[in-house]
Design a protein around this motif. Structure first.
Motif, short mmCIF file in Angstrom:
data_model
loop_
_atom_site.label_atom_id
_atom_site.label_comp_id
_atom_site.label_asym_id
_atom_site.label_seq_id
_atom_site.Cartn_x
_atom_site.Cartn_y
_atom_site.Cartn_z
N SER A 64 0.83 -1.20 0.00
CA SER A 64 0.00 0.00 0.00
C SER A 64 0.87 1.26 0.00
N ARG A 65 1.92 1.25 0.79
CA ARG A 65 2.82 2.40 0.82
C ARG A 65 3.55 2.58 -0.51
N PHE B 194 4.11 5.84 -5.58
CA PHE B 194 4.24 5.97 -7.03
C PHE B 194 3.02 6.59 -7.70
N SER B 195 1.90 6.58 -7.04
CA SER B 195 0.71 7.16 -7.65
C SER B 195 0.27 8.40 -6.88
N SER B 196 1.20 9.23 -6.51
CA SER B 196 0.87 10.42 -5.74
C SER B 196 0.47 11.59 -6.62
#
Length: 80
Positions: free
Chosen positions: A35-36, A41-43
């Motif tokens: 999850s982290r 990477f999808s921020s």
């Protein structure tokens, strides 16, 4: 012979329960880690579309024709 059978059963139970506990603990930490990684990477922040923010207003209730049909159906049901 009964005591050895009970001892074997308890040993099997402890090994099984500890195996499941360890597996589930590893699964929880792996899920948190993934999850982290995905969040890092999808921020990318996407601005929402105006059409998705402003939704059309829902009708306040049923139309007068439907209300009249419901009233007639209730009156007919109460007659019987």
């Amino acid at each position: 012979m009964n005591s050895t059978l009970i001892d074997q059963g308890l040993n099997l139970m402890l090994y099984g329960m500890s195996t499941v506990f360890v597996f589930l603990t590893i699964l929880v930490f792996a899920t948190l880690f993934m999850s982290r990684v995905v969040n890092r990477f999808s921020s990318e922040e996407e601005t929402p579309d105006v059409q998705t923010i402003i939704k059309p207003a829902a009708p306040a209730g049923p139309s007068p024709q439907i209300l009249q049909a419901i009233k007639l159906a209730i009156a007919e049901h109460r007659k019987n």
